[in-house]
Motif scaffolding. Structure first.
Motif, PDB file in Angstrom:
ATOM      1  N   UNK A  21       0.832  -1.210   0.000  1.00 38.09           N
ATOM      2  CA  UNK A  21       0.000   0.000   0.000  1.00 38.09           C
ATOM      3  C   UNK A  21       0.865   1.258   0.000  1.00 38.09           C
ATOM      4  N   UNK A  22       1.899   1.259   0.833  1.00 31.22           N
ATOM      5  CA  UNK A  22       2.776   2.428   0.899  1.00 31.22           C
ATOM      6  C   UNK A  22       3.552   2.596  -0.403  1.00 31.22           C
ATOM      7  N   UNK A  23       4.022   1.482  -0.960  1.00 28.91           N
ATOM      8  CA  UNK A  23       4.766   1.550  -2.220  1.00 28.91           C
ATOM      9  C   UNK A  23       3.931   2.137  -3.339  1.00 28.91           C
ATOM     10  N   UNK A  24       2.664   1.743  -3.402  1.00 26.69           N
ATOM     11  CA  UNK A  24       1.780   2.302  -4.435  1.00 26.69           C
ATOM     12  C   UNK A  24       1.602   3.803  -4.249  1.00 26.69           C
ATOM     13  N   UNK A  25       1.448   4.237  -3.013  1.00 28.42           N
ATOM     14  CA  UNK A  25       1.246   5.664  -2.755  1.00 28.42           C
ATOM     15  C   UNK A  25       2.492   6.483  -3.106  1.00 28.42           C
ATOM     16  N   UNK A  26       3.658   5.930  -2.823  1.00 31.11           N
ATOM     17  CA  UNK A  26       4.900   6.658  -3.072  1.00 31.11           C
ATOM     18  C   UNK A  26       5.455   6.427  -4.470  1.00 31.11           C
ATOM     19  N   UNK A  27       4.875   5.465  -5.205  1.00 29.12           N
ATOM     20  CA  UNK A  27       5.343   5.193  -6.553  1.00 29.12           C
ATOM     21  C   UNK A  27       6.643   4.411  -6.595  1.00 29.12           C
ATOM     22  N   UNK A  61      -4.462   6.907  -0.969  1.00 28.68           N
ATOM     23  CA  UNK A  61      -3.766   6.000  -1.884  1.00 28.68           C
ATOM     24  C   UNK A  61      -2.788   6.723  -2.786  1.00 28.68           C
ATOM     25  N   UNK A  62      -2.735   8.056  -2.700  1.00 27.23           N
ATOM     26  CA  UNK A  62      -1.840   8.822  -3.571  1.00 27.23           C
ATOM     27  C   UNK A  62      -1.023   9.809  -2.751  1.00 27.23           C
ATOM     28  N   UNK A  63       0.115  10.188  -3.310  1.00 29.20           N
ATOM     29  CA  UNK A  63       0.999  11.161  -2.674  1.00 29.20           C
ATOM     30  C   UNK A  63       0.556  12.568  -3.051  1.00 29.20           C
ATOM     31  N   UNK A  64       0.281  13.434  -2.077  1.00 29.35           N
ATOM     32  CA  UNK A  64      -0.164  14.790  -2.419  1.00 29.35           C
ATOM     33  C   UNK A  64       1.006  15.651  -2.905  1.00 29.35           C
ATOM     34  N   UNK A  65       0.698  16.664  -3.671  1.00 27.71           N
ATOM     35  CA  UNK A  65       1.696  17.679  -4.008  1.00 27.71           C
ATOM     36  C   UNK A  65       1.796  18.641  -2.831  1.00 27.71           C
ATOM     37  N   UNK A  66       2.874  19.422  -2.736  1.00 29.73           N
ATOM     38  CA  UNK A  66       2.958  20.395  -1.641  1.00 29.73           C
ATOM     39  C   UNK A  66       1.779  21.353  -1.612  1.00 29.73           C
ATOM     40  N   UNK A  67       1.256  21.693  -2.815  1.00 33.42           N
ATOM     41  CA  UNK A  67       0.146  22.641  -2.889  1.00 33.42           C
ATOM     42  C   UNK A  67      -1.139  22.094  -2.292  1.00 33.42           C
ATOM     43  N   UNK A  68      -1.246  20.756  -2.196  1.00 32.98           N
ATOM     44  CA  UNK A  68      -2.480  20.133  -1.707  1.00 32.98           C
ATOM     45  C   UNK A  68      -2.519  20.013  -0.185  1.00 32.98           C
TER      46      UNK A  68
END
Length: 346
Positions: A21-27, A61-68
């Motif tokens: 799960x973490x690997x998917x979020x971090x790519x 499930x996804x990594x946010x951008x700094x702006x988010x």
């Protein structure tokens, strides 16, 4: 009690999440996550990803951008990031500045340039004809200077992100559901035209040219109901036509074909305007200042827009500085003081 190691801290952060799960979020892959949790030292940018992901109030499930990140999450991110870098042994920790062209690692990016019409390409001779011995495929692009600048910057800032470049007729559905960057306007770019239709709530419209020689303009609306046309400035004399100042549009929104990805427009009425608006976020001397302005001015907004001047001095494009009031012609959403005062258009 033994000292906490970086590997210990990474396992602690992961908590009940599986490595998958973490690997998917971090790519990244599961073996890479496992190696970091068993003593292999991650590169500094991966620690930034950990800090950004676990700064979220509710990691998804996804990594946010700094702006988010919300203001509270940004504070948490800064604390986490400094702690992880300290465990890594980093001597100096530079703050990661938010930038609109930095995307979560591993996520695909698609750049869609405008395509020159065939009657324009024919003027280039054999280099524009596929059967010609010196055929150059890149001559199909309408804003080649802007594309070269944008592509090199995107790949440098996002080294792990697969990046595709293609005119609309070359793109697949998968390409359109990536982080989508449209370069150029409605006259030559079908993707710009189609996605602007989906963004009807944005009060900026590019007026299509009736003929190739027309100047063209942008029509912008204000909260008080006014609409104003913003057009380039040309000088015409016996020697020909010279562009003195273009008008260009930068827009950011969720991708209408995949709401979990972004849509970005860089669009000038002329090619030099497109180049100037790209340089606003890539030029080494200006881009950090403009990125900081965007973060401060539109923080928390998923859709925002800037129409600005792109000045031409001594036949050179002057990179627009968005912190200068006279350069910005229209912003949306409007600032609170602009809505309350009914500020006039530039």
């Amino acid at each position: 009690m033994p000292a906490v190691t970086l590997a210990d801290r990474l396992r602690e952060l992961r908590g009940s999440l599986t490595q998958r799960q973490l690997g998917r979020a971090l790519g990244v892959s599961v073996p890479l996550i496992s190696s970091w949790e068993h003593g292999v030292v991650p590169p500094p940018e991966r620690l930034d990803d950990y800090a950004r992901y676990f700064a979220l109030a509710e990691p998804g499930s996804t990594l946010p951008t700094p702006e988010q990140l919300s203001p509270d999450e940004r504070q948490t991110y800064d604390v986490l990031r400094r702690g992880l870098h300290r465990l890594r042994g980093s001597s100096e920790i530079e703050p990661e500045l938010p930038h609109p062209l930095r995307f979560p690692p591993g996520q695909a990016i698609t750049i869609v340039p405008s395509e020159l019409p065939s009657h324009v390409r024919d003027q280039f001779g054999d280099v524009s004809k596929p059967q010609g011995p010196d055929y150059v495929d890149a001559y199909k692009y309408a804003d080649l200077d802007a594309l070269i600048e944008l592509l090199s910057f995107i790949r440098g800032m996002n080294p792990t992100n697969p990046t595709t470049v293609g005119v609309p007729s070359e793109l697949s559905t998968d390409d359109l559901t990536a982080h989508l960057i449209a370069l150029g306007g409605v006259d030559f770019n079908e993707v710009t035209e189609a996605t602007l239709t989906d963004l009807s709530h944005v009060p900026v419209k590019q007026l299509r040219r009736a003929t190739f020689q027309d100047t063209g303009s942008f029509s912008v609306g204000y909260a008080d109901g006014r609409r104003v046309e913003l057009a380039p400035k040309l000088r015409r004399d016996q020697r020909g036509t010279t562009l003195r100042e273009d008008v260009a549009h930068y827009l950011r929104a969720p991708n209408p074909y995949n709401r979990e990805r972004t849509l970005t427009f860089f669009n000038g009425m002329y090619s030099r305007g497109s180049y100037g608006i790209v340089r606003a976020l890539t030029d080494p001397k200006i881009q950090e200042r403009n990125a900081a302005y965007v973060d401060r001015r539109f923080h928390g907004a998923d859709t925002y827009s800037i129409v600005c001047r792109v000045k031409i001095v001594a036949n050179e494009v002057v990179v627009p500085d968005w912190t200068v009031d006279d350069i910005r012609l229209h912003e949306w959403p409007e600032a609170e003081h602009d809505r309350s005062s009914g500020a006039a258009a530039h």
